[in-house]
Design an enzyme around this catalytic site. Sequence first.
Site, PDB file in Angstrom:
ATOM      1  N   GLY A  23      68.789  38.196  40.497  1.00  0.00           N
ATOM      2  CA  GLY A  23      68.019  39.414  40.290  1.00  0.00           C
ATOM      3  C   GLY A  23      67.320  39.401  38.947  1.00  0.00           C
ATOM      4  O   GLY A  23      67.900  39.000  37.935  1.00  0.00           O
ATOM      5  N   ARG A  33      60.575  33.105  26.121  1.00  0.00           N
ATOM      6  CA  ARG A  33      59.753  32.883  24.925  1.00  0.00           C
ATOM      7  C   ARG A  33      60.585  32.310  23.789  1.00  0.00           C
ATOM      8  O   ARG A  33      60.180  31.360  23.102  1.00  0.00           O
ATOM      9  CB  ARG A  33      59.113  34.205  24.511  1.00  0.00           C
ATOM     10  N   SER A  34      61.768  32.887  23.575  1.00  0.00           N
ATOM     11  CA  SER A  34      62.623  32.451  22.482  1.00  0.00           C
ATOM     12  C   SER A  34      63.120  31.029  22.691  1.00  0.00           C
ATOM     13  O   SER A  34      63.098  30.204  21.768  1.00  0.00           O
ATOM     14  CB  SER A  34      63.814  33.408  22.349  1.00  0.00           C
ATOM     15  N   ARG A  37      60.036  28.525  22.176  1.00  0.00           N
ATOM     16  CA  ARG A  37      59.552  28.321  20.812  1.00  0.00           C
ATOM     17  C   ARG A  37      60.632  27.751  19.893  1.00  0.00           C
ATOM     18  O   ARG A  37      60.328  26.965  18.992  1.00  0.00           O
ATOM     19  CB  ARG A  37      58.979  29.627  20.267  1.00  0.00           C
ATOM     20  N   ARG A  84      67.171  33.844  44.964  1.00  0.00           N
ATOM     21  CA  ARG A  84      68.586  33.632  45.265  1.00  0.00           C
ATOM     22  C   ARG A  84      68.653  32.472  46.244  1.00  0.00           C
ATOM     23  O   ARG A  84      68.160  32.573  47.366  1.00  0.00           O
ATOM     24  CB  ARG A  84      69.213  34.896  45.857  1.00  0.00           C
ATOM     25  N   GLY A 114      72.756  36.186  36.273  1.00  0.00           N
ATOM     26  CA  GLY A 114      74.030  36.875  36.391  1.00  0.00           C
ATOM     27  C   GLY A 114      75.164  35.957  36.786  1.00  0.00           C
ATOM     28  O   GLY A 114      75.069  34.731  36.667  1.00  0.00           O
ATOM     29  N   ASP A 115      76.247  36.549  37.312  1.00  0.00           N
ATOM     30  CA  ASP A 115      77.452  35.761  37.575  1.00  0.00           C
ATOM     31  C   ASP A 115      77.237  34.663  38.606  1.00  0.00           C
ATOM     32  O   ASP A 115      77.744  33.544  38.449  1.00  0.00           O
ATOM     33  CB  ASP A 115      78.619  36.664  37.987  1.00  0.00           C
ATOM     34  N   GLY A 116      76.458  34.935  39.659  1.00  0.00           N
ATOM     35  CA  GLY A 116      76.197  33.899  40.654  1.00  0.00           C
ATOM     36  C   GLY A 116      75.404  32.745  40.076  1.00  0.00           C
ATOM     37  O   GLY A 116      75.696  31.559  40.351  1.00  0.00           O
ATOM     38  N   THR A 138      71.276  40.144  33.345  1.00  0.00           N
ATOM     39  CA  THR A 138      71.556  41.021  34.482  1.00  0.00           C
ATOM     40  C   THR A 138      71.605  42.464  34.006  1.00  0.00           C
ATOM     41  O   THR A 138      72.136  42.747  32.924  1.00  0.00           O
ATOM     42  CB  THR A 138      72.890  40.669  35.165  1.00  0.00           C
ATOM     43  N   ASP A 140      73.397  44.708  35.313  1.00  0.00           N
ATOM     44  CA  ASP A 140      74.704  45.284  35.633  1.00  0.00           C
ATOM     45  C   ASP A 140      75.684  45.284  34.460  1.00  0.00           C
ATOM     46  O   ASP A 140      76.684  46.001  34.491  1.00  0.00           O
ATOM     47  CB  ASP A 140      75.341  44.552  36.813  1.00  0.00           C
ATOM     48  N   ASP A 142      77.930  43.212  33.709  1.00  0.00           N
ATOM     49  CA  ASP A 142      79.262  42.930  34.241  1.00  0.00           C
ATOM     50  C   ASP A 142      79.730  41.507  33.957  1.00  0.00           C
ATOM     51  O   ASP A 142      80.635  40.999  34.621  1.00  0.00           O
ATOM     52  CB  ASP A 142      79.285  43.182  35.751  1.00  0.00           C
ATOM     53  N   ARG A 167      67.235  66.444  37.183  1.00  0.00           N
ATOM     54  CA  ARG A 167      67.999  67.619  36.777  1.00  0.00           C
ATOM     55  C   ARG A 167      67.111  68.871  36.731  1.00  0.00           C
ATOM     56  O   ARG A 167      67.556  69.980  37.065  1.00  0.00           O
ATOM     57  CB  ARG A 167      68.676  67.399  35.426  1.00  0.00           C
ATOM     58  N   ARG A 184      76.917  47.077  42.385  1.00  0.00           N
ATOM     59  CA  ARG A 184      77.715  46.848  43.603  1.00  0.00           C
ATOM     60  C   ARG A 184      79.202  46.811  43.305  1.00  0.00           C
ATOM     61  O   ARG A 184      80.000  47.452  43.976  1.00  0.00           O
ATOM     62  CB  ARG A 184      77.285  45.545  44.284  1.00  0.00           C
ATOM     63  N   GLU A 200      78.020  65.861  35.866  1.00  0.00           N
ATOM     64  CA  GLU A 200      79.214  66.631  36.200  1.00  0.00           C
ATOM     65  C   GLU A 200      80.357  65.716  36.648  1.00  0.00           C
ATOM     66  O   GLU A 200      81.524  66.038  36.465  1.00  0.00           O
ATOM     67  CB  GLU A 200      78.898  67.641  37.310  1.00  0.00           C
ATOM     68  N   GLU A 236      76.342  52.269  43.291  1.00  0.00           N
ATOM     69  CA  GLU A 236      76.071  51.991  44.703  1.00  0.00           C
ATOM     70  C   GLU A 236      77.274  51.436  45.454  1.00  0.00           C
ATOM     71  O   GLU A 236      77.423  51.684  46.650  1.00  0.00           O
ATOM     72  CB  GLU A 236      74.892  51.024  44.839  1.00  0.00           C
TER      73      GLU A 236
END
Length: 334
Positions: A23, A33-34, A37, A84, A114-116, A138, A140, A142, A167, A184, A200, A236
């Site tokens: 993702g 970029r970093s 260069r 992916r 990410g982790d994958g 990522t 997330d 996580d 709101r 997820r 709330e 989610e």
Amino acid sequence: MYRLPSLKKNTRINAIAVMTSGGDSPGMNPAIRSVTRAALNQGIRVFGINRGYSGLIIGDFTELKSGDVSNIVQRGGTILKSDRCEAFKDPAVRHQAGEILKEHHIGGLIVIGGDGSLTGAHLLTHETGIPVIGLPGTIDNDIYGTEDTIGFDTALNTALEAIDKIRDTAISHERIFLVEVMGRNSGHIASQVGVACGAEMIIVPEIDFKLEALCFSLASQRAEGHGSSGIIVVAEGPKPGLTYRLANQLEAQGEKPGVCILGHIQRGGRPTGHDRVLASCLGAASVTYLLAGFTDVMIGMIDSKITATPLLDIMEKRKPLNPQLVELAQLLHK
């Protein structure tokens, strides 16, 4: 203030490759970029791999010069595209990828994802011997081994801006709104945006949720004369449709909740200043570690210090959620 590592260069690498995988997340472009260069300043050629592991296994490489990464620090998404790649789960395909990197005389690979994606990076270096460094890209947040991931801050602020607008409608119509954010298996976005927006209640995968507690909270709010408006932030979760199922359960209890799914809007947009700085620091550090002979590690940030965590730990260990954030949201709501 971020403190970058000072490591001696002890290996000869003439060319490296960089890719984004899985993702997309805001800040991937500043990281590209970093990396580019920082390597070019060391006299190292840089190749961008298009479309992640899918591009790697077909040799879809583009040599990157300094001008190729100009004016991308402010752009969301990734100029290298992402994908992916289910095929990369096959050891034979990973072996093929290693041979392609060797044919192009690539001495090291930097994987942003990410982790994958980082799991694929570990397997690639373990099976082929190609030096690999991972960067946590990522929304997330996580990933074990870093307090912050590239893209998380931007996603958090994108979700917060949207919820603030929701709101206004919730108050105007005196309604409860269930707002679903990404995550997820992780409630990091939900827990932090929930505190930031004054939710709330926050519902996350890591903490058991009881419908009765929510209904009691809403009834207490009405009894105290605070009306029926409010925001409930929902991660989610692993099974699609959680927020709609929750809305149906609340309707059965006499509530009339609105539902808003923020979805992929959280992935896009200009990266925040925080994500641009984080990505730039981690990108430059990944080149430093790679040229110092490190491999099979992810470069992260803990206590404003650059850290290197074995990719095997990333695969086997789970980054815990801070439950006090969820408790804080409930405390401040009372």
